[in-house]
Design a protein around this motif. Sequence first.
Motif, PDB file in Angstrom:
ATOM      1  N   GLY A 136     -11.479 -53.833 -51.883  1.00  0.00           N
ATOM      2  CA  GLY A 136     -11.480 -54.942 -50.934  1.00  0.00           C
ATOM      3  C   GLY A 136     -10.319 -55.900 -51.167  1.00  0.00           C
ATOM      4  N   THR A 137     -10.029 -56.193 -52.435  1.00  0.00           N
ATOM      5  CA  THR A 137      -8.945 -57.127 -52.764  1.00  0.00           C
ATOM      6  C   THR A 137      -7.585 -56.563 -52.373  1.00  0.00           C
ATOM      7  OG1 THR A 137     -10.187 -58.118 -54.595  1.00  0.00           O
ATOM      8  CG2 THR A 137      -7.790 -58.362 -54.632  1.00  0.00           C
ATOM      9  N   LEU A 138      -7.341 -55.287 -52.716  1.00  0.00           N
ATOM     10  CA  LEU A 138      -6.063 -54.675 -52.370  1.00  0.00           C
ATOM     11  C   LEU A 138      -5.870 -54.603 -50.856  1.00  0.00           C
ATOM     12  CD1 LEU A 138      -5.815 -51.768 -54.978  1.00  0.00           C
ATOM     13  CD2 LEU A 138      -4.551 -53.928 -54.965  1.00  0.00           C
ATOM     14  N   ALA A 139      -6.936 -54.271 -50.146  1.00  0.00           N
ATOM     15  CA  ALA A 139      -6.849 -54.208 -48.688  1.00  0.00           C
ATOM     16  C   ALA A 139      -6.563 -55.591 -48.103  1.00  0.00           C
ATOM     17  CB  ALA A 139      -8.144 -53.652 -48.106  1.00  0.00           C
ATOM     18  N   SER A 140      -7.249 -56.602 -48.619  1.00  0.00           N
ATOM     19  CA  SER A 140      -7.073 -57.969 -48.143  1.00  0.00           C
ATOM     20  C   SER A 140      -5.662 -58.482 -48.425  1.00  0.00           C
ATOM     21  CB  SER A 140      -8.109 -58.883 -48.811  1.00  0.00           C
ATOM     22  OG  SER A 140      -7.993 -60.211 -48.340  1.00  0.00           O
ATOM     23  N   PHE A 141      -5.197 -58.278 -49.658  1.00  0.00           N
ATOM     24  CA  PHE A 141      -3.854 -58.715 -50.035  1.00  0.00           C
ATOM     25  C   PHE A 141      -2.797 -57.954 -49.239  1.00  0.00           C
ATOM     26  CE2 PHE A 141      -4.000 -61.063 -54.297  1.00  0.00           C
ATOM     27  CZ  PHE A 141      -5.263 -61.586 -54.036  1.00  0.00           C
ATOM     28  N   GLY A 142      -2.991 -56.630 -49.113  1.00  0.00           N
ATOM     29  CA  GLY A 142      -2.021 -55.824 -48.386  1.00  0.00           C
ATOM     30  C   GLY A 142      -1.886 -56.248 -46.935  1.00  0.00           C
TER      31      GLY A 142
END
Length: 243
Positions: free
Chosen positions: A211-217
């Motif tokens: 979730g964090t990587l998707a959000s940051f990306g």
Amino acid sequence: MIETLIALFTAHVLADYVFQSNKMVQRKKEPLYLIYHGAVVFGTAVLLTGTMGAPIVALTLFHILTDWIKAQTKDGIGAHLADQAVHLVALTAIATYAPELWHTGVWTHAPDFVPYMLLLASGAVFATRAGGFAVGILMAPYGPEFSKDSLKNGGKTIGMLERGLIYVLVLAGLPIGIGFLVAAKSVLRFETAKDGDIAENRKRSEYIIIGTLASFGWAILVSLVILLLFAQLPDLGIALPKP
């Protein structure tokens, strides 16, 4: 052309992510809700371009058709991203076909900074709210059990804030700040995962990482695109970071 594209993009963001409720999204298979959404799309496009004509009508009809097709398909991150990609391609096509919409409408004498402000605001909404929908759809198959003990809408609020911060940091030319944001979030999440079942903590950690990587990306990509569009606008004498 760039001013017309920004106006149409802002109209799209308002229609899809500000004036469209969850109820409307869920009931788009019903003609009444689809037509109502089409009216909102038409209204925001007319308001933001300051003109009413065949290109706006064509854009509205294509938007309705695209949403109807999506409503017939199984919902998922692939369908959601494809839907948004088609909408953005349509906006670009209309702006290319009728680049004069902004300059021949009621906003023709608007100050040069207006497109900057529209792009800044619409980019913020697309980075935060649109990103929230995309990440939510991506994470839905993993189930809600990892957030059942969290504050109500806590994860959603955190995601909005982190994407908003990334948007500000990138546009301010301070991308190094994203590293501190990652570090702070990692430390806080580590504290909550020290105790408990190892297997459960591993699953929870993987859920959070995805979730964090998707959000940051999402936030970083949107921010870079907004910077590229800024570079196409008339020079206001304001130094902007290079994408």
